[in-house]
Design an enzyme around this catalytic site. Structure first.
Site, PDB file in Angstrom:
ATOM      1  N   ASP A 134       9.195  24.900  98.964  1.00 35.55           N
ATOM      2  CA  ASP A 134       8.874  25.591  97.903  1.00 35.55           C
ATOM      3  C   ASP A 134       8.419  24.736  96.585  1.00 35.55           C
ATOM      4  O   ASP A 134       7.776  25.237  95.619  1.00 35.55           O
ATOM      5  CB  ASP A 134       9.820  26.793  97.301  1.00 35.55           C
ATOM      6  CG  ASP A 134       9.350  27.644  96.256  1.00 35.55           C
ATOM      7  OD1 ASP A 134       8.611  28.315  96.518  1.00 35.55           O
ATOM      8  OD2 ASP A 134      10.261  27.683  95.199  1.00 35.55           O
ATOM      9  N   MET A 163       9.830  33.564  91.293  1.00 36.45           N
ATOM     10  CA  MET A 163       8.666  33.568  90.426  1.00 36.45           C
ATOM     11  C   MET A 163       7.564  32.350  90.485  1.00 36.45           C
ATOM     12  O   MET A 163       6.595  32.323  89.635  1.00 36.45           O
ATOM     13  CB  MET A 163       9.076  33.926  89.009  1.00 36.45           C
ATOM     14  CG  MET A 163       9.700  35.188  88.656  1.00 36.45           C
ATOM     15  SD  MET A 163       8.737  36.755  89.019  1.00 36.45           S
ATOM     16  CE  MET A 163       7.333  36.383  87.811  1.00 36.45           C
ATOM     17  N   ARG A 164       8.098  31.419  91.180  1.00 36.85           N
ATOM     18  CA  ARG A 164       7.252  30.090  91.246  1.00 36.85           C
ATOM     19  C   ARG A 164       5.772  30.419  91.720  1.00 36.85           C
ATOM     20  O   ARG A 164       4.938  29.905  91.342  1.00 36.85           O
ATOM     21  CB  ARG A 164       8.004  29.074  92.088  1.00 36.85           C
ATOM     22  CG  ARG A 164       7.323  27.651  92.136  1.00 36.85           C
ATOM     23  CD  ARG A 164       8.120  26.656  92.706  1.00 36.85           C
ATOM     24  NE  ARG A 164       8.931  26.174  91.985  1.00 36.85           N
ATOM     25  CZ  ARG A 164      10.377  26.147  92.205  1.00 36.85           C
ATOM     26  NH1 ARG A 164      10.766  26.664  93.112  1.00 36.85           N
ATOM     27  NH2 ARG A 164      11.345  25.841  91.271  1.00 36.85           N
ATOM     28  N   ALA A 165       5.991  31.203  92.729  1.00 37.33           N
ATOM     29  CA  ALA A 165       4.639  31.538  93.413  1.00 37.33           C
ATOM     30  C   ALA A 165       3.501  32.152  92.231  1.00 37.33           C
ATOM     31  O   ALA A 165       2.296  31.617  92.361  1.00 37.33           O
ATOM     32  CB  ALA A 165       4.579  32.605  94.496  1.00 37.33           C
TER      33      ALA A 165
END
Length: 674
Positions: A193, A274-276
């Site tokens: 990720d 929420m990183r995407a």
């Protein structure tokens, strides 16, 4: 220094080049993970990128590459006087898979720190990579403790070195680029990720493109400097375009419409966290800047999704990364709208960004199309496709049964204390874990045992002429902390694929159990191997490997039928272990025999199986038998086999983590109790 292969001379691999260039434009995108088969120019393209990176200004004499306009106030070489700076190319630092912790984060001189109170610090690779590129080839093979350090540095933008109360901190912000071959094992989800983008690469099947690759490679090998000179103009053009895109980047506007498309896409594909969303927003902005625009369009959002989401959709290690492009287009069209976007999300307009003089991403296979094919077909065989091992044969062969739904298994471990590769299965002496004692260091000191060091130095203080409060410490006084942690093992599956196991519902349950154990092996960082036996012989379906998904594919396509050559299966497993001990003597083995215990075929099959099993018992190999016998009348043959092996037997129901609590976790517990 050798001349690198020019970036613009790489044939094809447009998605790979685009992803690398977007990170050169905006390092905040978060790096690139390049997945693909061997020999696909992964490392070549990454190493070539460093020549295109703009130069960086650094404080003169600073070993940590501080920015003269904004020096790190906590820099170990600081404080820095204003004015003195130098310009140099951005570095590309390679992290070897077998690197030590001290090589990565740096090392303190423990002897001077204790005796003189001086922070004598030697910077590591994280310091060298600050404001540059950190490249990890075969990143999926990186040891867990190094992965943890990378995760910490990537999250905080700094590296911390702690040694018994003495600490050093320095900035460590870098572009993380990793390459890997999925056949050799998957990457930990936490590190996966951390990569902003992912790209799947595969060799082209077009003869003309393959000819172009060979011609350019041969020309480069004959005269690297001359070949690079012929591509100098193209390299300069891309370098100038990167600089221009960086200057334009702050002016690019991410409108509400584009941001809504990004949020809707991430929600539609059910990515975690929420990183995407953040990575997609930064990638779309970089794409617009690369194309020379100040407005993010729907085509930028679409391309950003194809690069940023595939590796974030995986729910278990056996899921192939990829994205349903029809669903993506539907989502973009549904949520498209204002801010100057056309909302169609087709990405086929004239403004589609390209990676430079070498070509563009249009018409290339997307990540979910490129590397699969044969492997994907093997994972989902049609009825009647046997895929039978050549040496097995046998009448009554049935087509492969589907595996049942996997479940969480009980922990099976190897008894005793090992010294193998770090993992999460069995107890072992490791560099990380709880401290259990002290010893004299063998080689460089890595973990100081402070109390033992002081105890060793204390009796000699008067003889050494100590006159002040400081402790006089010599190198012979230093003691290494002995620590106990967990190791990864070789889990060798020996699976009965004979006719007695061929009932489809039964074999489906067996495959589901083995698949569950494979998932457990993935989580515990084990190597796995697969031996099957049926008909008249046994086969090594998968030699020991770190790729549990490869084992899952072989398991899914496993046919059944014929007699039960149990002795042949055990002897084949014994031979696999013998060879593997020569390759990796420190890694201990756990043999999992999946069978109902029957032995048929040939003269005296039961006696032969017993003699083969006793080979494992004589060597002390940890074994467990998964008893697949079913029905109201049970013969108990699997339990007898477990006794011959010197291990224990568990039923399919007992293998579940939520089953009876009395299941013995140590696979030799029953033998010790006896």
């Amino acid at each position: 220094m050798s001349t690198p292969f020019p970036f613009t001379a790489v044939v094809g691999q447009d998605d790979l080049r685009l992803a690398l260039l977007l990170n050169a434009v905006s390092p905040a995108v978060g790096g690139v993970l390049v997945r693909g088969e061997k020999g696909t120019a992964k490392s070549t393209a990454v190493r070539a990128l460093s020549a295109l990176m703009p130069q960086v200004d650094v404080v003169s004499g600073c070993r940590f590459s501080c920015d003269p306009d904004s020096p790190d106030p906590g820099c170990p070489d600081g404080p820095h006087e204003p004015g003195a700076f130098a310009s140099r190319p951005a570095r590309m630092v390679e992290l070897p898979v077998g690197a030590s912790e001290d090589r990565l984060v740096g090392a303190l001189d423990i002897e001077r720190a204790l005796a003189e109170g001086v922070k004598a610090f030697e910077p590591g690779l994280l310091a060298d990579a600050h404001r540059g590129i950190l490249y990890v080839d075969e990143v999926n093979l990186l040891h867990d403790h190094l992965v943890d350090l990378l995760l910490d540095a990537a999250a905080m933008g700094a590296s911390y070195v702690e040694r018994e109360g003495v600490s050093v901190r320095h900035a460590a912000r870098f572009l993380l680029v990793g390459t890997m071959n999925p056949e050799e094992g998957e990457l930990r989800p936490q590190l996966l990720d951390r990569f902003g983008l992912t790209v799947e690469v595969a060799a082209s099947r077009e003869p003309d493109q393959r000819v172009g690759v060979v011609r350019r490679r041969l020309a480069y090998d004959d005269d690297p400097a001359g070949f690079a000179a012929r591509w100098a103009d193209e390299e300069a053009a891309v370098r100038a375009r990167i600089v221009a895109a960086r200057e334009l980047l702050p002016s690019v506007r991410l409108g509400d419409g584009a941001l809504r498309q990004i949020a809707a896409t991430c929600a539609a594909f059910e990515v975690d966290g929420m990183r995407a969303d953040i990575v997609m927003a930064r990638t779309a902005t970089a794409l617009a800047a690369w194309a020379g625009r100040t407005e993010v369009l729907a085509e930028d959002v679409r391309q950003a999704a194809l690069l940023a989401l595939p590796h974030r959709r995986r729910r278990n290690p056996f899921d192939a990364p990829g994205l349903d492009e029809d669903k993506l287009d539907e989502t973009l069209e549904e949520f498209g709208g204002s801010d100057g976007q056309d909302g169609n999300g087709d990405g086929d307009g004239d403004d589609d960004p390209d990676p430079g003089p070498g070509g563009g991403p249009g018409g290339q296979p997307e990540p979910d199309d490129a590397p699969q094919g044969d492997g994907d077909a093997a994972a989902r065989p049609e009825a009647g496709e046997g895929g039978e091992p050549q040496s097995s044969g046998g009448a009554g062969e049935q087509s492969p049964a589907r595996a049942a739904e996997p479940f969480r298994t009980k922990v099976l471990s190897v008894p005793g204390l090992g010294e193998g590769a770090a993992g999460r299965r069995s107890r072992a002496r490791t560099e990380h874990g709880r401290t259990i004692g002290a010893r004299r260091p063998r080689g460089a000191l890595t973990k100081l045992h402070l109390a033992a060091t002081v105890q060793a130095a204390a009796p000699h203080q008067r003889a050494r002429g100590r006159s002040g409060p400081g402790l006089v410490v010599r190198r012979d006084d230093l003691r290494q902390a002995s620590r106990e942690g967990r190791e990864g093992n070789l889990v060798l599956f020996v699976v009965d694929a004979s006719g007695s196991m061929a009932a489809r519902q039964r074999m489906s349950a067996v495959k589901g159990a083995v698949l569950s154990l494979l998932l457990d092996a993935y989580q515990r960082r084990d190597k796995v191997g697969l031996v099957t036996f049926r008909g008249s012989a046994a086969d090594v379906a998968l030699p020991p490997t770190s790729s549990v998904d490869a084992a899952a594919v072989r398991l899914e396509s496993l046919p059944t039928g014929g007699r039960t050559p149990l002795a042949a299966g055990l002897l084949k497993a014994h031979e696999v272990l013998r060879v593997e001990r020569l390759r990796d003597p420190a890694r201990r083995a756990l043999v999992v025999v999946v069978t109902d215990g029957r032995a048929t075929g040939g003269p005296e099959p039961v006696a032969l199986a017993g003699r083969a099993a006793r080979l494992f018992a004589a060597e002390g190999t940890a074994c467990v038998v998964v008893d697949c016998e079913s029905g109201p009348v049970r013969l108990g043959l699997a339990g007898q086999l477990a006794g011959e092996l010197g291990g224990t037997a568990v039923t399919l129901d007992e293998l579940r983590a939520d089953s009876i609590a009395s299941l013995v976790k140590d696979v030799q517990g029953s033998r010790r109790a006896a």
